[in-house]
Motif scaffolding. Structure first.
Motif, PDB file in Angstrom:
ATOM      1  N   GLY A  34       0.833  -1.203   0.000  1.00  0.00           N
ATOM      2  CA  GLY A  34       0.000   0.000   0.000  1.00  0.00           C
ATOM      3  C   GLY A  34       0.869   1.255   0.000  1.00  0.00           C
ATOM      4  O   GLY A  34       0.519   2.260  -0.629  1.00  0.00           O
ATOM      5  N   ALA A  35       2.014   1.187   0.696  1.00  0.00           N
ATOM      6  CA  ALA A  35       2.907   2.355   0.761  1.00  0.00           C
ATOM      7  C   ALA A  35       3.469   2.656  -0.627  1.00  0.00           C
ATOM      8  O   ALA A  35       3.712   3.817  -0.961  1.00  0.00           O
ATOM      9  N   TYR A  37       1.833   2.127  -3.495  1.00  0.00           N
ATOM     10  CA  TYR A  37       0.743   2.799  -4.213  1.00  0.00           C
ATOM     11  C   TYR A  37       0.549   4.226  -3.699  1.00  0.00           C
ATOM     12  O   TYR A  37       0.278   5.152  -4.459  1.00  0.00           O
ATOM     13  N   ARG A  38       0.675   4.402  -2.381  1.00  0.00           N
ATOM     14  CA  ARG A  38       0.517   5.753  -1.804  1.00  0.00           C
ATOM     15  C   ARG A  38       1.639   6.669  -2.275  1.00  0.00           C
ATOM     16  O   ARG A  38       1.400   7.823  -2.649  1.00  0.00           O
ATOM     17  N   ALA A  96      -4.446   8.062   0.540  1.00  0.00           N
ATOM     18  CA  ALA A  96      -4.975   6.708   0.365  1.00  0.00           C
ATOM     19  C   ALA A  96      -6.026   6.670  -0.743  1.00  0.00           C
ATOM     20  O   ALA A  96      -6.048   5.757  -1.580  1.00  0.00           O
ATOM     21  N   ALA A  99      -4.388   6.983  -4.032  1.00  0.00           N
ATOM     22  CA  ALA A  99      -3.705   5.713  -4.329  1.00  0.00           C
ATOM     23  C   ALA A  99      -4.721   4.707  -4.866  1.00  0.00           C
ATOM     24  O   ALA A  99      -4.481   4.016  -5.863  1.00  0.00           O
ATOM     25  N   SER A 100      -5.875   4.650  -4.228  1.00  0.00           N
ATOM     26  CA  SER A 100      -6.915   3.711  -4.630  1.00  0.00           C
ATOM     27  C   SER A 100      -7.408   4.023  -6.048  1.00  0.00           C
ATOM     28  O   SER A 100      -7.720   3.117  -6.832  1.00  0.00           O
ATOM     29  N   ARG A 130      -3.538  -5.869  -1.139  1.00  0.00           N
ATOM     30  CA  ARG A 130      -4.860  -6.283  -1.614  1.00  0.00           C
ATOM     31  C   ARG A 130      -4.765  -7.509  -2.533  1.00  0.00           C
ATOM     32  O   ARG A 130      -5.696  -8.305  -2.611  1.00  0.00           O
ATOM     33  N   MET A 132      -1.703  -9.499  -2.902  1.00  0.00           N
ATOM     34  CA  MET A 132      -0.434 -10.206  -2.680  1.00  0.00           C
ATOM     35  C   MET A 132      -0.596 -11.716  -2.946  1.00  0.00           C
ATOM     36  O   MET A 132       0.221 -12.328  -3.614  1.00  0.00           O
ATOM     37  N   ARG A 157      -9.004   2.488  12.072  1.00  0.00           N
ATOM     38  CA  ARG A 157      -8.342   3.460  11.212  1.00  0.00           C
ATOM     39  C   ARG A 157      -8.248   4.822  11.920  1.00  0.00           C
ATOM     40  O   ARG A 157      -7.214   5.479  11.907  1.00  0.00           O
ATOM     41  N   ARG A 180     -13.554   3.420  -0.212  1.00  0.00           N
ATOM     42  CA  ARG A 180     -12.292   2.866  -0.711  1.00  0.00           C
ATOM     43  C   ARG A 180     -12.434   1.348  -0.929  1.00  0.00           C
ATOM     44  O   ARG A 180     -11.972   0.809  -1.920  1.00  0.00           O
TER      45      ARG A 180
HETATM   46  O1   DC Z   1      -3.008  -0.666   2.228  1.00  0.00           O
HETATM   47  P1   DC Z   1      -3.214   0.841   2.017  1.00  0.00           P
HETATM   48  O2   DC Z   1      -4.427   1.386   2.737  1.00  0.00           O
HETATM   49  O3   DC Z   1      -1.982   1.601   2.358  1.00  0.00           O
HETATM   50  O4   DC Z   1      -3.467   1.008   0.430  1.00  0.00           O
HETATM   51  C1   DC Z   1      -3.804   2.243  -0.169  1.00  0.00           C
HETATM   52  C2   DC Z   1      -4.509   1.976  -1.507  1.00  0.00           C
HETATM   53  O5   DC Z   1      -3.564   1.437  -2.436  1.00  0.00           O
HETATM   54  C3   DC Z   1      -5.653   0.969  -1.455  1.00  0.00           C
HETATM   55  O6   DC Z   1      -6.886   1.556  -1.138  1.00  0.00           O
HETATM   56  C4   DC Z   1      -5.634   0.378  -2.845  1.00  0.00           C
HETATM   57  C5   DC Z   1      -4.176   0.453  -3.270  1.00  0.00           C
HETATM   58  N1   DC Z   1      -3.494  -0.840  -3.124  1.00  0.00           N
HETATM   59  C6   DC Z   1      -3.678  -1.762  -4.123  1.00  0.00           C
HETATM   60  O7   DC Z   1      -4.443  -1.526  -5.065  1.00  0.00           O
HETATM   61  N2   DC Z   1      -3.006  -2.943  -4.096  1.00  0.00           N
HETATM   62  C7   DC Z   1      -2.193  -3.246  -3.081  1.00  0.00           C
HETATM   63  N3   DC Z   1      -1.542  -4.408  -3.071  1.00  0.00           N
HETATM   64  C8   DC Z   1      -2.009  -2.321  -2.025  1.00  0.00           C
HETATM   65  C9   DC Z   1      -2.699  -1.121  -2.063  1.00  0.00           C
END
Ligand code: DC
Length: 221
Positions: A34-35, A37-38, A96, A99-100, A130, A132, A157, A180
């Protein structure tokens, strides 16, 4: 083959906390996808890029200068983007959400694959995100999917944001978490969903220690 433990799940479920503890216990590396993507979203917004600027976004994904430095004192990771510490900017709900939105673009997800797979180093990796278990480390021998009801996740959160000195209120956080999740679960590319092989753990009524015990039991078999 270097073992990987994947920990997927929706926002606010506690993936980060559990992954950190388990990675420490196993003495494995950790990937907070997620970091990535952020950080990407932050870099793209600094350059005023929009989701339709696909070519520029993919160039940026390949050239992104991103560094994770573990900080045992803070028990956290420090994240550097273009040599600037951005850890607290990354934690905001605004980043976030951005990123989404970028995470919906399939070609962009592909260009971030190698960067994520590079974290797989001996003696092992704990990877949270999400997709992995379903895409990035499809061959992982250990897969977990964490769930919890949305009210509980919004509460977690909010607590996390408060601990980081960020303000917010419960109804607003609840709405953000819902939106999200909806976007992350319904997107076409690599949507949030449990892998067929994943151990699903509903954490709504469990303490962090109880979740960690269940995850460790899976890896230690
Ligand atoms: O895990 P996080 O809340 O830090 O992730 C932020 C956004 O990044 C999440 O809403 C969707 C995207 N994300 C993704 O699409 N695939 C991932 N493996 C991790 C995060």
């Amino acid at each position: 083959m270097i073992p990987v433990l994947t920990i997927d799940g929706p926002s606010g479920v506690g993936k980060g906390t559990v992954s950190n503890i388990v990675a420490n216990e196993l003495k494995w590396h950790i990937l907070d996808s997620g970091a990535i993507y952020r950080a990407f979203a932050l870099a793209a917004s600094k350059r005023d890029l929009l989701p339709e600027n696909t070519k520029e976004l993919i160039d940026l994904a390949s050239n992104l200068e991103l560094k994770f430095v573990s900080s045992p004192l803070k028990n956290d990771l420090e994240i550097y983007l273009d040599n600037q510490e951005v850890s607290s900017d990354l934690r905001t709900e605004k980043t976030a959400e951005l990123a989404s939105k970028f995470a919906m673009i399939g070609s962009l997800r592909e260009s971030l694959l190698i960067r994520q797979r590079d974290f797989r180093k001996p003696p092992g990796l704990v990877a949270d995100g999400r997709d992995m278990g379903t895409v990035v480390f499809k061959d992982a021998p250990y897969k977990v999917f964490l769930t919890a009801n949305v009210e509980e996740r919004a509460k977690r959160r909010l607590k996390q944001l408060h601990q980081k000195g960020i303000t917010g209120n419960i109804s607003h956080t609840l709405e953000e978490v819902r939106n999200r999740d909806e976007r992350d679960s319904s997107r076409k590319h690599s949507p949030l969903k449990p892998s067929k092989e994943a151990l699903i753990i509903d954490t709504s009524d469990l303490t962090v220690d109880e979740v960690v015990t269940k995850v460790m039991a899976l890896v230690k078999v």
